[in-house]
Scaffold this active site. Structure first.
Site, PDB file in Angstrom:
ATOM      1  N   ARG A 124       0.840  -1.335   0.065  1.00  0.00           N
ATOM      2  CA  ARG A 124      -0.025  -0.124   0.184  1.00  0.00           C
ATOM      3  C   ARG A 124       0.824   1.389  -0.011  1.00  0.00           C
ATOM      4  O   ARG A 124       0.777   1.761  -0.886  1.00  0.00           O
ATOM      5  CB  ARG A 124      -1.093   0.069   1.086  1.00  0.00           C
ATOM      6  CG  ARG A 124      -2.107   1.031   1.171  1.00  0.00           C
ATOM      7  CD  ARG A 124      -1.565   2.204   1.414  1.00  0.00           C
ATOM      8  NE  ARG A 124      -1.179   2.768   2.807  1.00  0.00           N
ATOM      9  CZ  ARG A 124      -0.677   3.896   3.110  1.00  0.00           C
ATOM     10  NH1 ARG A 124      -0.657   4.856   2.158  1.00  0.00           N
ATOM     11  NH2 ARG A 124      -0.270   4.124   4.438  1.00  0.00           N
ATOM     12  N   ASP A 125       1.596   1.508   0.964  1.00  0.00           N
ATOM     13  CA  ASP A 125       2.429   2.815   1.127  1.00  0.00           C
ATOM     14  C   ASP A 125       3.477   2.808   0.119  1.00  0.00           C
ATOM     15  O   ASP A 125       3.973   3.832  -0.314  1.00  0.00           O
ATOM     16  CB  ASP A 125       2.872   2.888   2.636  1.00  0.00           C
ATOM     17  CG  ASP A 125       3.420   4.386   2.879  1.00  0.00           C
ATOM     18  OD1 ASP A 125       2.851   5.396   2.653  1.00  0.00           O
ATOM     19  OD2 ASP A 125       4.610   4.346   3.422  1.00  0.00           O
ATOM     20  N   HIS A 167       6.536   4.457  12.254  1.00  0.00           N
ATOM     21  CA  HIS A 167       6.611   4.449  10.806  1.00  0.00           C
ATOM     22  C   HIS A 167       7.829   5.753  10.465  1.00  0.00           C
ATOM     23  O   HIS A 167       7.435   6.591  10.181  1.00  0.00           O
ATOM     24  CB  HIS A 167       5.333   4.937  10.056  1.00  0.00           C
ATOM     25  CG  HIS A 167       5.521   4.817   8.675  1.00  0.00           C
ATOM     26  ND1 HIS A 167       4.783   3.946   7.742  1.00  0.00           N
ATOM     27  CD2 HIS A 167       6.139   5.660   7.669  1.00  0.00           C
ATOM     28  CE1 HIS A 167       4.965   4.160   6.604  1.00  0.00           C
ATOM     29  NE2 HIS A 167       5.694   5.086   6.474  1.00  0.00           N
ATOM     30  N   HIS A 184      10.977   6.791   7.908  1.00  0.00           N
ATOM     31  CA  HIS A 184      11.570   6.921   6.282  1.00  0.00           C
ATOM     32  C   HIS A 184      13.051   6.993   6.699  1.00  0.00           C
ATOM     33  O   HIS A 184      13.352   7.530   7.665  1.00  0.00           O
ATOM     34  CB  HIS A 184      10.989   8.053   5.621  1.00  0.00           C
ATOM     35  CG  HIS A 184       9.402   7.855   5.207  1.00  0.00           C
ATOM     36  ND1 HIS A 184       9.096   8.485   4.100  1.00  0.00           N
ATOM     37  CD2 HIS A 184       8.520   7.156   5.566  1.00  0.00           C
ATOM     38  CE1 HIS A 184       7.966   8.060   3.738  1.00  0.00           C
ATOM     39  NE2 HIS A 184       7.499   7.457   4.771  1.00  0.00           N
ATOM     40  N   CYS A 241       5.823   9.387   0.131  1.00  0.00           N
ATOM     41  CA  CYS A 241       4.501  10.072   0.090  1.00  0.00           C
ATOM     42  C   CYS A 241       4.405  10.722  -0.993  1.00  0.00           C
ATOM     43  O   CYS A 241       5.304  11.858  -1.448  1.00  0.00           O
ATOM     44  CB  CYS A 241       4.448  10.827   1.309  1.00  0.00           C
ATOM     45  SG  CYS A 241       2.953  11.684   1.418  1.00  0.00           S
ATOM     46  N   ASN A 279      10.826   4.517   2.341  1.00  0.00           N
ATOM     47  CA  ASN A 279      10.531   3.864   3.598  1.00  0.00           C
ATOM     48  C   ASN A 279      11.651   2.934   4.141  1.00  0.00           C
ATOM     49  O   ASN A 279      12.540   2.671   3.343  1.00  0.00           O
ATOM     50  CB  ASN A 279       9.350   3.097   3.291  1.00  0.00           C
ATOM     51  CG  ASN A 279       7.963   3.913   3.430  1.00  0.00           C
ATOM     52  OD1 ASN A 279       7.585   4.751   4.134  1.00  0.00           O
ATOM     53  ND2 ASN A 279       7.280   3.763   2.186  1.00  0.00           N
TER      54      ASN A 279
END
Length: 305
Positions: free
Chosen positions: A16-17, A207, A209, A240, A249
């Site tokens: 997803r991300d 989360h 990066h 993002c 990420n």
């Protein structure tokens, strides 16, 4: 050595991300990636996002991906739902773990969902009720928790106030997003000292990066605070789409590699995970930033003649 936990729970967010920041790939390739991740020992996978295709065209086939993938017993699959329509789709699809997101930065929140942080928090109040009524648990992700590319540093007080609000509204768990890699160990320490002190019983996930190379150092700082839940993305996929320079990420194989060397169990087969990172690189058609993907684990030896 630090007082480290025995185990850590990793949520894989590449499907997803990670993929939402890449050029769209075919539905069959997304399914192939998720199915491969399901064979590595991972126990949490963020599978899809139920967002309008005009906003994130990479997630336009969320229903098809969810219907076509092989669901493995013992894996907790979650979905992101940015609004009431997305929440309804997630419930209709059968998800019982749903994430909603708000940015601590007003500017980033407007770029992301076209409303202010305060307006999103009002929406989230209703989303929590709707999702709970539908039998789902709700995680509220606070994006730009450590800084915003448009506004600069995010204050601890700002993030703590958001956590107070969503916990009071019934959020089951919270997550802190380092949306553009602005977190450092000092800033992680400051934020966790405050929010874990205020809400010691609320599950918290981080989360990170690796945009500026601090992700693993930030993980170690969070471990010192007793945090045992982290997001990561196979190969270092993604970033993002509404945050300039946010690529990278934290790579799942880099996180697993470090944790295992510290004696922390993850349940993940590192060799199998590296193979999936290689697959991810082929599917997106570009070199991914993971150092462990390039060099292998530290114990990989070079043959001599």
């Amino acid at each position: 050595m630090r007082n480290l936990p025995d185990s850590v729970s990793i949520r894989e967010v590449g499907p997803r991300d990670g993929l939402q920041s890449e050029s769209p790939i075919p539905t069959a390739d997304k399914i192939r990636l998720i199915d491969a991740l399901g064979r590595t020992g991972l126990r949490r996978i963020e599978a899809v996002s139920f967002v309008h295709p005009r906003a994130i065209p990479q997630m336009a086939d969320a229903d098809e991906v969810w219907a076509g993938m092989t669901r493995v017993d013992g894996i907790a699959y979650s979905a992101l739902a940015p609004n009431s329509r997305g929440a309804a789709r997630a419930l209709d699809a059968g998800f019982d773990i749903v994430e909603v997101v708000v940015s601590a930065s007003d500017t980033h929140n407007r770029k992301n969902v076209n409303r202010s942080t305060a307006e999103s928090l009002d929406d989230i109040t209703g989303l929590i009720t709707t999702l709970h009524d539908g039998g789902a648990t709700v995680e509220v992700i606070v994006a730009t928790s450590f800084g915003c590319p448009y506004e600069g540093d995010t204050s601890v007080e700002r993030v703590a106030g958001i956590i107070d609000r969503v916990v009071g509204d019934g959020a089951d768990r919270v997550a802190f997003g380092d949306t553009t890699g602005m977190a450092t160990p000092r800033r992680v320490d400051e934020l966790l000292t405050r929010v874990r002190g205020d809400h010691p019983d609320v599950p918290m996930l981080l989360h990170f990066h690796n945009t500026r190379g601090t992700a693993l150092a930030n993980v170690m700082t969070a471990l010192d605070h007793g945090v045992t839940e982290f997001d990561s993305s196979v190969g270092g996929l993604g970033g993002c789409p509404y945050a300039p320079g946010a690529s990278g990420n934290l790579a799942t194989e880099e996180l697993v590699h470090m944790l295992h060397d510290c004696g922390i169990e993850t349940g993940v087969d590192l060799d199998a995970l590296i193979e999936v990172a290689e697959l991810a690189e082929k599917l997106v058609g570009r070199t991914l930033p993971s150092g462990v993907l390039r060099a292998g684990p530290r114990t990989r030896l070079t043959a001599t003649d």
